[in-house]
Design a protein around this motif. Structure first.
Motif, PDB file in Angstrom:
ATOM      1  N   TYR A  32       0.815  -1.207   0.000  1.00  0.00           N
ATOM      2  CA  TYR A  32       0.000   0.000   0.000  1.00  0.00           C
ATOM      3  C   TYR A  32       0.855   1.266   0.000  1.00  0.00           C
ATOM      4  O   TYR A  32       1.901   1.324   0.650  1.00  0.00           O
ATOM      5  N   ALA A  33       0.363   2.291  -0.695  1.00  0.00           N
ATOM      6  CA  ALA A  33       0.853   3.633  -0.432  1.00  0.00           C
ATOM      7  C   ALA A  33       0.369   4.010   0.963  1.00  0.00           C
ATOM      8  O   ALA A  33      -0.745   3.681   1.355  1.00  0.00           O
ATOM      9  N   MET A  34       1.242   4.703   1.714  1.00  0.00           N
ATOM     10  CA  MET A  34       0.899   5.072   3.091  1.00  0.00           C
ATOM     11  C   MET A  34       1.154   6.557   3.310  1.00  0.00           C
ATOM     12  O   MET A  34       1.999   7.157   2.628  1.00  0.00           O
ATOM     13  N   SER A  52       5.313   5.707  -1.298  1.00  0.00           N
ATOM     14  CA  SER A  52       4.706   4.770  -2.243  1.00  0.00           C
ATOM     15  C   SER A  52       4.737   3.354  -1.681  1.00  0.00           C
ATOM     16  O   SER A  52       5.415   3.061  -0.693  1.00  0.00           O
ATOM     17  N   TRP A  53       4.031   2.453  -2.344  1.00  0.00           N
ATOM     18  CA  TRP A  53       4.123   1.054  -1.959  1.00  0.00           C
ATOM     19  C   TRP A  53       5.568   0.605  -2.161  1.00  0.00           C
ATOM     20  O   TRP A  53       6.380   1.298  -2.790  1.00  0.00           O
ATOM     21  N   SER A  54       5.906  -0.557  -1.588  1.00  0.00           N
ATOM     22  CA  SER A  54       7.306  -0.964  -1.517  1.00  0.00           C
ATOM     23  C   SER A  54       7.937  -1.256  -2.862  1.00  0.00           C
ATOM     24  O   SER A  54       9.158  -1.327  -2.964  1.00  0.00           O
ATOM     25  N   ASN A  75       9.042  -3.171   6.464  1.00  0.00           N
ATOM     26  CA  ASN A  75       8.096  -4.204   6.044  1.00  0.00           C
ATOM     27  C   ASN A  75       8.187  -5.450   6.916  1.00  0.00           C
ATOM     28  O   ASN A  75       7.203  -6.172   7.072  1.00  0.00           O
ATOM     29  N   THR A  76       9.345  -5.706   7.498  1.00  0.00           N
ATOM     30  CA  THR A  76       9.472  -6.886   8.361  1.00  0.00           C
ATOM     31  C   THR A  76       8.637  -6.727   9.625  1.00  0.00           C
ATOM     32  O   THR A  76       8.220  -7.714  10.223  1.00  0.00           O
ATOM     33  N   MET A 103      -0.445  -0.798  -4.449  1.00  0.00           N
ATOM     34  CA  MET A 103       0.570  -0.504  -5.469  1.00  0.00           C
ATOM     35  C   MET A 103       0.482   0.948  -5.932  1.00  0.00           C
ATOM     36  O   MET A 103       0.703   1.250  -7.110  1.00  0.00           O
ATOM     37  N   GLY A 104       0.150   1.831  -4.970  1.00  0.00           N
ATOM     38  CA  GLY A 104      -0.006   3.239  -5.305  1.00  0.00           C
ATOM     39  C   GLY A 104       1.235   4.066  -5.049  1.00  0.00           C
ATOM     40  O   GLY A 104       2.131   3.669  -4.301  1.00  0.00           O
TER      41      GLY A 104
END
Length: 126
Positions: A32-34, A52-54, A75-76, A103-104
């Protein structure tokens, strides 16, 4: 459904630093975009920073915080962060974490975000 819980707010002297965390559950936020937003009493909720997403590497900042705040993710730990340095009397607010598009890219608009945390309060003393 993504659940977001912010932490790390508190009282800090002007010029000091805080790191906010946003722990996610239910979904992995790497997809996700956050974003981070803030809302001071009597004011509209405003954009602070976004990532942005990863699969991408873009970030976006409000002019008021550019060069002082840094948004990142681990992410972990399924956690989003906001490192805030050189805090000043314009920064006190409730800070909210938000989940955006799958995926933004980074986004400024509140309408681009579908999931919100409950907020964490930041207070700056002069």
């Amino acid at each position: 459904q993504v659940q977001l819980v912010e932490s790390g707010g508190g009282l800090v002297q002007a010029g000091g630093s805080l790191r906010l965390s946003c722990a996610a559950s239910g979904r992995t936020i790497s997809n996700y975009a956050m974003g981070w937003f803030r809302q001071a009493p009597g004011k509209e909720r405003e954009f602070v920073a976004s990532i942005s997403w990863s699969g991408g590497s873009s970030t976006l900042y409000a002019d008021a915080v550019k060069g002082r705040f840094t948004v990142s993710r681990d992410n972990t730990k399924n956690t989003l962060y906001l490192q805030m340095n050189s805090l000043n009397p314009e920064d006190p607010a409730a800070y909210y974490c938000a989940g955006g598009a799958v995926m933004g890219g980074p986004e400024r608009l509140r309408s681009r975000y579908n999931h919100w945390g409950q907020g964490t309060q930041v207070t700056v003393s002069s």
